[in-house]
Design a protein around this motif. Structure first.
Motif, PDB file in Angstrom:
ATOM      1  N   HIS A  71      54.356  34.814 -10.850  1.00  0.00           N
ATOM      2  CA  HIS A  71      53.347  35.297  -9.901  1.00  0.00           C
ATOM      3  C   HIS A  71      53.071  36.785 -10.082  1.00  0.00           C
TER       4      HIS A  71
ATOM      5  N   LYS B 224      60.323  30.107   0.596  1.00  0.00           N
ATOM      6  CA  LYS B 224      59.627  31.353   0.272  1.00  0.00           C
ATOM      7  C   LYS B 224      60.521  32.267  -0.555  1.00  0.00           C
TER       8      LYS B 224
ATOM      9  N   LEU C 143      60.439  30.924  -4.054  1.00  0.00           N
ATOM     10  CA  LEU C 143      59.146  31.087  -4.710  1.00  0.00           C
ATOM     11  C   LEU C 143      58.809  32.541  -5.009  1.00  0.00           C
ATOM     12  N   GLU C 144      59.421  33.455  -4.285  1.00  0.00           N
ATOM     13  CA  GLU C 144      59.125  34.868  -4.482  1.00  0.00           C
ATOM     14  C   GLU C 144      60.333  35.629  -5.014  1.00  0.00           C
TER      15      GLU C 144
ATOM     16  N   TYR D 111      52.312  32.810  -3.955  1.00  0.00           N
ATOM     17  CA  TYR D 111      52.532  31.403  -4.278  1.00  0.00           C
ATOM     18  C   TYR D 111      51.283  30.588  -4.013  1.00  0.00           C
TER      19      TYR D 111
ATOM     20  N   TYR E 134      54.492  30.491   6.804  1.00  0.00           N
ATOM     21  CA  TYR E 134      54.951  31.106   5.549  1.00  0.00           C
ATOM     22  C   TYR E 134      54.587  32.580   5.532  1.00  0.00           C
TER      23      TYR E 134
ATOM     24  N   ARG F 294      49.102  28.550  -6.699  1.00  0.00           N
ATOM     25  CA  ARG F 294      48.926  27.118  -6.454  1.00  0.00           C
ATOM     26  C   ARG F 294      47.447  26.757  -6.351  1.00  0.00           C
TER      27      ARG F 294
ATOM     28  N   THR G 231      61.677  27.303  -8.394  1.00  0.00           N
ATOM     29  CA  THR G 231      60.241  27.173  -8.101  1.00  0.00           C
ATOM     30  C   THR G 231      59.936  25.768  -7.596  1.00  0.00           C
TER      31      THR G 231
ATOM     32  N   SER H 219      58.780  38.788   3.680  1.00  0.00           N
ATOM     33  CA  SER H 219      58.967  38.498   2.259  1.00  0.00           C
ATOM     34  C   SER H 219      60.178  39.229   1.724  1.00  0.00           C
TER      35      SER H 219
ATOM     36  N   MET I 233      53.502  27.542 -12.367  1.00  0.00           N
ATOM     37  CA  MET I 233      53.707  28.269 -11.114  1.00  0.00           C
ATOM     38  C   MET I 233      54.900  29.211 -11.185  1.00  0.00           C
TER      39      MET I 233
ATOM     40  N   GLY J 230      61.222  25.223  -4.004  1.00  0.00           N
ATOM     41  CA  GLY J 230      60.344  25.860  -3.030  1.00  0.00           C
ATOM     42  C   GLY J 230      59.027  25.121  -2.865  1.00  0.00           C
ATOM     43  N   HIS J 231      58.389  24.783  -3.992  1.00  0.00           N
ATOM     44  CA  HIS J 231      57.067  24.143  -3.950  1.00  0.00           C
ATOM     45  C   HIS J 231      57.110  22.789  -3.242  1.00  0.00           C
TER      46      HIS J 231
END
Length: 295
Positions: free
Chosen positions: A169, A23, A26-27, A179, A279, A183, A256, A284, A166, A259-260
Motif C-alpha cells: 500500500h 487493520k 493490513l497496515e 487498504y 475501520y 481493494r 494481508t 492506525s 493487495m 486482515g482482508h
C-alpha cells in the motif's frame, strides 16, 4: 418533513477487536522493511545491484507463477474446495468461520523452497517462484475458508488471488485508509472476471476480463517479488537465510489475507458502510509508527 437519519449498526465488542487486528495486519510495515530486518541491509540498495535484465526475468516468472495459481483455481471451480495442507476431511466450506488455518505448515513448505533458492541464487527463480506462489495461494485459500468464504464460488477464489495485489500500500500512504483504496482498485476487475468464470468455467481462462485482472495483480506482485529477490541477492546468502527470506515473504501475504477476509466476514454481517466507518475510526498503528519515525 426532514428525512430520518440512517445510522449504521455498531459492531459488537468482539467484532470491533477483530477489525482492529485486521487493520493492524493490513497496515503493517511494508515488505521491504521486513526483508531489510531479516537480511540486515536496505532493500533499495540491493535492488540496485540486481543484474541487467533481472526485472524482465522477475516479471516473466511472476506472471507464470500467478497463471499457475489461476489455473489451479479455475480447474476445480464449482467442486468442493480442495483439501489444503493441514485439513483433516476436505469438507465443503460454509459461510461461517471454520477451523483456524495452519499458517505454520505453509511457512515450513515455503521456507524449504527458499532454502533451495538461497543455495542456487537468482538462477533458481523461474523454478522456485511458481512453487512458492502456489503454496502461498493455498495458504491464502485456507485463511479465506477459515473466515467463511465459499471457495466453490468464482468470486471467492479470485479474492484469494487478489491478495497478491493487495500486499503493498506504499502508493496509497496519503489515503485515509489505504487498504480500501487498494481493494477498490481491484474491485471492478474482480467483479467482471468472476462473472466470466461463473458463466464459462475453464473456458474463461484467457478472456479479456481475466487478462486485465491478472495484469493488475501481476504488476503489483512483481514489485514485491523484486524485493524478495533482492533480499536473496546477497553473495553466498545460503540456504538458511534463503529460508528466512521466504518465511518473511509468505508471512506478509498471510497477514494481508487474515486482515482482508476478516473485514469481508464482518461486512457480510454489518454491511460495508458500517465496517468502513468503524475501520476508519480505529487509530492506525502504521500511522503512529510513521509519525514516531519522523520525530
Amino acid at each position: 418533513m426532514e428525512p430520518i437519519p440512517i445510522t449504521e449498526p455498531e459492531l459488537a465488542p468482539d467484532d470491533l477487536a477483530t477489525l482492529a487486528r485486521a487493520k493492524q495486519a493490513l497496515e503493517a510495515q511494508p515488505l521491504a522493511m521486513k526483508l531489510a530486518s531479516a537480511v540486515g541491509t536496505p532493500i533499495e540498495r540491493l535492488l540496485e545491484r540486481l543484474p541487467a535484465g533481472a526485472h524482465d526475468t522477475i516479471a516473466d516468472a511472476t506472471r507464470r507463477a500467478l497463471d499457475a495459481s489461476l489455473r489451479a483455481a479455475v480447474a476445480t471451480l464449482g467442486a468442493p474446495a480442495p483439501t489444503l495442507a493441514g485439513d483433516d476431511n476436505g469438507a465443503a466450506p460454509s459461510r461461517a468461520p471454520s477451523a483456524k488455518p495452519r499458517d505454520w505448515l505453509h511457512k515450513v513448505a515455503v521456507a524449504t523452497t527458499g532454502a533451495a533458492g538461497g543455495a542456487f541464487g537468482f538462477f533458481a527463480l523461474p523454478a522456485e517462484l511458481p512453487v512458492t506462489t502456489t503454496l502461498m495461494f493455498r495458504s491464502i485459500c485456507d485463511i479465506a475458508r477459515s473466515e467463511g468464504e465459499d471457495l466453490r464460488e468464482a468470486e471467492a477464489r479470485l479474492q484469494c488471488l487478489a491478495i497478491f495485489g493487495m500486499g503493498s500500500h506504499e502508493q496509497d500512504e496519503q489515503a485515509d485508509f489505504g487498504y480500501f483504496v487498494a481493494r477498490g482498485a481491484l474491485a471492478q476487475a474482480i467483479s467482471k472476471a468472476s462473472s466470466e468464470l461463473a458463466s464459462k468455467g475453464v473456458a474463461a481462462h484467457g478472456t479479456p476480463a481475466l487478462v486485465r485482472l491478472m495484469n493488475v495483480i501481476a504488476a503489483r506482485f512483481s514489485a514485491q517479488v523484486s524485493e524478495q529477490v533482492a533480499a536473496k541477492s546477497i553473495p553466498a546468502i545460503g540456504a538458511v537465510l534463503g529460508a528466512a527470506v521466504n518465511t518473511v515473504f509468505i508471512d506478509h501475504f498471510q497477514q494481508t489475507a487474515h486482515g482482508h477476509f476478516a473485514v469481508r466476514r464482518l461486512e457480510r454481517r454489518y454491511g460495508s458502510a458500517a465496517v468502513q466507518a468503524a475501520y476508519r475510526a480505529i487509530e492506525s498503528t502504521s500511522s503512529g509508527r510513521a509519525s514516531r519515525s519522523r520525530a
